[in-house]
Enzyme design. Structure first.
Site, PDB file in Angstrom:
ATOM      1  N   GLU A 191       0.893  -1.175   0.000  1.00  0.00           N
ATOM      2  CA  GLU A 191       0.000   0.000   0.000  1.00  0.00           C
ATOM      3  C   GLU A 191       0.915   1.205   0.000  1.00  0.00           C
ATOM      4  O   GLU A 191       1.519   1.517   1.024  1.00  0.00           O
ATOM      5  CB  GLU A 191      -0.846   0.023   1.278  1.00  0.00           C
ATOM      6  CG  GLU A 191      -1.843  -1.098   1.384  1.00  0.00           C
ATOM      7  CD  GLU A 191      -3.194  -0.721   0.830  1.00  0.00           C
ATOM      8  OE1 GLU A 191      -3.262   0.188  -0.020  1.00  0.00           O
ATOM      9  OE2 GLU A 191      -4.182  -1.334   1.249  1.00  0.00           O
ATOM     10  N   CYS A 223      -2.296   8.908   3.105  1.00  0.00           N
ATOM     11  CA  CYS A 223      -1.973   8.421   1.758  1.00  0.00           C
ATOM     12  C   CYS A 223      -3.102   8.738   0.797  1.00  0.00           C
ATOM     13  O   CYS A 223      -2.864   9.089  -0.349  1.00  0.00           O
ATOM     14  CB  CYS A 223      -1.719   6.919   1.804  1.00  0.00           C
ATOM     15  SG  CYS A 223      -3.029   6.003   2.602  1.00  0.00           S
TER      16      CYS A 223
END
Ligand code: NAP
Ligand code: MG
Length: 491
Positions: A253, A288
């Site tokens: 990720e 993010c």
């Protein structure tokens, strides 16, 4: 000044210091001379002990039924969320080591608990094998856990992100070694200790410490059967290389540079500007999948710019422990510099930059890793703030004329994590979202407060490989196993 708290490693059911007794210090990003505590600085020997313990614990843990593991996950969830005094103490410690405001550190602890509950809820579905009855054989398609999983967590949302991989790995039947980030290790380590001590020895092991010392030892360990990493592209690339030595599968990720698209028919009433603000600036922009580029239909550009400026300017920047603070400092000087450099670059290029927000304590602002939230209106597409992941409180706004243009701009990026479409027409929202290269899209919102844990989450392109969350977030920790036998002989 207090000496702060000290956290240990957790290996094979016991809280232990690092093998060489080393520790490292963590300071408060709002007051960088204030020591918050010390975490054990794990060594490669500690990694060896942790992986060995996890490997030994694996067969018994994997042999439990999903229902049995789910029951333990529910007990863990209760233990980490139900004692409100403990939650509050932990949230305060977390704010002091991380910088983000208390409301968000409380939220993270809650999210971690919710994610344990959610994974426990998949028990019945996970128990179902698929059965194919066809000549020449019947086949049972079953899933089995992979073994020891290495879980690597970044500093920005360390507990919520732990909730994207730890309960999933455990529910799937794996044992784990967790490496929290050196930049926010204390509250995660304490929470992980609480979790680990409730489970059989070896099922959850924790090794804090410097990645340069223990990272490769963990990722490249031959008994590690799966790696689930959240962090930057550069480290993700390195992790993938190290894992390739043993053909260890990885979920990565990585970063994002998420586009938000505001259509001509957007509804800007109610809390719309609050939602736009949170999309980009929650956790001081260190998310993010924060909205990092905002494309606005030119017919609504001034309205969006003015409304957003007003909401951003009302934010109170300061120590996250204070109740009036709505935006804390950035977590570390490296990330702060990335953002201040982007703002400087935009100013030097003569761009329309607005650094906003209220600063009640100027001396503190200058002492800590603070950056007021900034908007760049009509941002030039060549600016670093547009092209790169800012991971901090600066948002470029760019007008567009047609939806095709907006989609092309959104997709013209090496990342593909999340995105959002802001419109009153849901059909338009879904049609546009389908054309965006992203693993997750929001409608009229963007970011953690709008995320549904049931949907798989992850990215296209450089945003990574694989998906966390949802049912798929559990099954990624398993491998498929087909068992074939003559027609009618197996089931
Ligand atoms: P980072 O520097 O890549 O670090 C991430 C984690 O990897 C930390 O725990 C770090 O430990 C560890 N690490 C570093 N080198 C390693 C190695 N050789 N082997 C194993 N582990 C190693 O990222 P960060 O600065 O913490 O986080 C910011 C980045 O993460 C941003 O790019 C952001 O977009 C991304 N992120 C992505 C997601 C997502 O879900 N897609 C979520 C959050 C953040 P140390 O901290 O101890 O060095
Ligand atoms: Mg950007």
């Amino acid at each position: 000044m207090s000496a702060g708290i000290e956290t240990q490693l957790f290996i094979n059911g016991r809280s232990v210091p690092a093998s060489d007794r080393g520790t490292y210090e963590i300071f408060n990003p709002a007051r960088p001379t204030e020591l918050v505590g010390r975490a054990a600085a794990g060594t490669p020997d500690d990694v060896e002990a942790a992986v060995t313990a996890a490997h030994r614990a694996f067969p018994d843990w994997a042999a439990l039924s999903y229902e049995e593991r789910g029951e333990m996950l529910l007990k863990v969830a209760a233990a980490i969320t139900q004692d409100m005094d403990e939650v509050e103490d932990r949230a305060r410690l977390f704010t002091r080591e991380h910088g983000k405001i208390l409301r968000e550190t409380r939220l993270e602890i809650g999210r971690l608990g919710e994610r344990f509950v959610q994974c426990a809820g998949y028990a019945e579905r996970l128990e179902q094998d698929e059965i194919i009855r066809a000549a020449p054989n019947d086949t049972i398609i079953t899933r089995q856990p992979r073994g020891v999983a290495a879980l690597v967590v970044p500093w920005n949302w360390p507990l919520a992100i732990l909730g994207a991989k730890l309960p999933q790995a455990l529910m799937a039947g794996n044992t784990v070694v967790v490496k929290p980030s050196a930049n926010s290790a204390l509250a995660p380590a304490m929470t992980l200790h609480r979790i680990a001590e409730m489970l059989p020895p070896g099922v959850v092991n924790i090794v804090t410490g410097s990645a340069s010392r223990i990272g490769d030892a963990l990722i490249g360990h031959p008994l590690v059967r799966y790696v689930n990493f959240t962090g930057s592209v550069d480290v993700g690339r390195h992790v993938m290389k190290v894992a390739s030595e043993n053909i260890t599968p990885v979920t990565l990720e990585l970063g994002g540079n998420d586009a938000g698209i505001v259509c001509h028919d957007v509804d800007l009433s109610g809390d719309a500007f609050e939602r736009l603000y949170r999309a980009a600036f929650m956790s001081t922009g260190q998310i993010c999948y924060a909205m990092k580029r905002l494309y606005v239909h030119k017919s609504r550009f001034d309205e969006v710019a003015d409304g957003l400026r007003a909401v951003v300017d009302a934010q109170v920047i300061g120590d996250g422990l204070l109740p009036e603070t709505t935006m804390g400092p950035m977590n570390n000087p490296k990330q702060l510099k990335t953002v201040t450099d982007m703002i400087k670059e935009a100013r030097a290029a003569g761009q329309d930059v607005h650094e906003l927000g209220q600063v009640p304590d100027q001396a503190l602002y200058e002492e800590g890793f603070f950056q007021r939230p900034a908007l760049i209106f009509n941002a030039d597409p060549s600016l670093s703030a547009v092209r790169e992941e800012q991971f901090g409180p600066v948002l470029p706004l760019i007008p567009f004329e047609t939806e095709d243009e907006a989609i092309a701009l959104a997709n013209d990026d090496p990342f593909g994590l999340a995105s959002s479409v802001w419109t009153t027409d849901t059909d338009r929202a879904v049609a546009l979202a389908r054309r965006i290269e992203a693993g997750y899209s929001f409608v009229n919102a963007h970011g953690p407060s709008a995320m549904d844990n049931n949907g798989p989450f992850g990215g296209f392109k450089k945003s990574g490989i694989g998906r966390n969350f949802g049912y798929e977030g559990v099954t990624q920790f398993q491998g498929l196993h087909s068992i074939a036998g003559g027609p009618g002989t197996l089931v």
